[in-house]
Design an enzyme around this catalytic site. Structure first.
Site, PDB file in Angstrom:
ATOM      1  CG  HIS A   1      44.565  53.809  57.082  1.00 36.52           C
ATOM      2  ND1 HIS A   1      45.589  52.971  56.693  1.00 36.52           N
ATOM      3  CD2 HIS A   1      45.041  55.069  56.910  1.00 36.52           C
ATOM      4  CE1 HIS A   1      46.627  53.693  56.296  1.00 36.52           C
ATOM      5  NE2 HIS A   1      46.320  54.973  56.408  1.00 36.52           N
TER       6      HIS A   1
ATOM      7  CD  GLU B   1      49.758  55.430  55.492  1.00 40.38           C
ATOM      8  OE1 GLU B   1      49.052  56.098  54.720  1.00 40.38           O
ATOM      9  OE2 GLU B   1      49.547  55.376  56.707  1.00 40.38           O
TER      10      GLU B   1
ATOM     11  CG  HIS C   1      44.683  57.908  53.051  1.00 43.37           C
ATOM     12  ND1 HIS C   1      45.713  57.475  52.238  1.00 43.37           N
ATOM     13  CD2 HIS C   1      45.126  57.772  54.327  1.00 43.37           C
ATOM     14  CE1 HIS C   1      46.729  57.103  53.000  1.00 43.37           C
ATOM     15  NE2 HIS C   1      46.408  57.275  54.274  1.00 43.37           N
ATOM     16  CD  GLU C   2      43.473  58.982  57.793  1.00 41.75           C
ATOM     17  OE1 GLU C   2      43.381  58.169  58.732  1.00 41.75           O
ATOM     18  OE2 GLU C   2      44.567  59.293  57.287  1.00 41.75           O
TER      19      GLU C   2
HETATM   20 ZN   LIG Z   1      47.422  56.731  55.970  1.00 46.91          ZN
END
Ligand SMILES: [Zn+2]
Length: 280
Positions: free
Chosen positions: A157, A210, A153-154
């Site tokens: 980004h 997100e 997830h990170e």
């Molecule tokens: Zn996030």
């Protein structure tokens, strides 16, 4: 051990905003392993208003500063630390999947570090600078699969350049032009880099960012051989930890509502084949 909680708490806690957009349409488990399975659009073209190289260099400086602060407090995990080695082992399986989402990532100098802090937090800055806090590993008792979901997830980004787009949106046009000029070396680079670096730590991503990070991260982790089901158990743990001692950092900016879990559930079948292939 908890230096960042106290010193940087306000900066960290506002980092991200959240929510979920409508789930992508149901996709078949296609026999096209090189193509993305999750349904996300292109990265925002706004990001082109902020030069990637300079943003990455600002991130590198900010990251180095953070590590130096942690080290001075005795809170930076040394290379032999078992949890750090575990994190680096997981990163080693995810990083090879990164270039599919951002070709530039081939040139990134990836780093993974562990910081001793009760705070539930983790991040990946532009250019591939990853940090986990011991709080997120210990308080959520994360399995390797769950760690891979957070890391994915990170990383997503960073790969999808959400920070570039977010910074572009947050600046007025005039400021942006001068920011661009200064980042390109026409002004006081040091000041601007420091300013942008600080912004990276306080960025609040949109709900679309997100969702994007959830789905791209899910696929990165599956391609690395991590069980996509762990994305569900991870967010269930996050939900349970909601009012825990690690809050409000990551949890306040990554609420674990039913929408998020439902959307992940809808996407798990799309990456199941990638996971099985990676395991096979
Ligand atoms: Zn996030």
């Amino acid at each position: 051990m908890c230096f960042l909680c106290d010193v940087k708490h306000s900066a960290w806690s506002g980092r991200r905003g959240f929510l979920l957009a409508a789930a992508g349409s149901a996709a078949t488990l296609a026999a096209t392993p090189l193509l993305a399975q999750v349904d996300v659009g292109r990265s925002s073209s706004l990001r082109n208003l902020v030069p990637a190289e300079e943003l990455e260099s600002a991130a590198t400086q900010e990251y180095a500063k953070l590590l130096a602060e942690a080290k001075a407090q005795g809170a930076l995990a040394p290379p032999g630390n078992a949890q750090l080695q575990r994190l680096r082992g997981i990163a080693k399986r995810l990083i090879p999947q990164a270039a599919q989402w951002n070709d530039q990532a081939r040139q990134w100098r990836w780093e993974v570090n562990l910081i001793g802090s009760k705070q539930i937090n983790a991040f990946c800055m532009p250019g591939g600078k990853i940090a986990f806090y011991t709080g997120i590993l210990e308080q959520l008792k994360l399995t390797d699969d769950e760690v891979a979901m957070i890391m994915g997830h990170e990383m997503a980004h960073a790969l999808r350049e959400h920070a570039r787009a977010r910074i572009a949106k947050s600046q007025g046009t005039g400021t942006l032009l001068s920011l661009g000029a200064q980042l390109l070396g026409l002004g006081q680079l040091g000041d601007v880099a420091a300013n942008v670096g600080t912004q990276l730590l306080t960025l609040r991503f949109s709900r679309e960012d997100e969702t994007d990070a959830d789905l791209v991260g899910l696929e990165l982790a599956a391609r690395g051989g991590y069980n996509p089901q762990a994305s569900i158990s991870l967010w269930q743990k996050m939900a349970q930890a909601g009012g825990g001692p690690g809050g409000p950092g990551f949890l306040s900016t990554h609420p674990s509502g039913p929408d998020r879990i439902q959307q992940l559930q809808a996407n798990v079948p799309k990456v199941q084949g990638l996971y099985q292939r990676a395991r096979g």
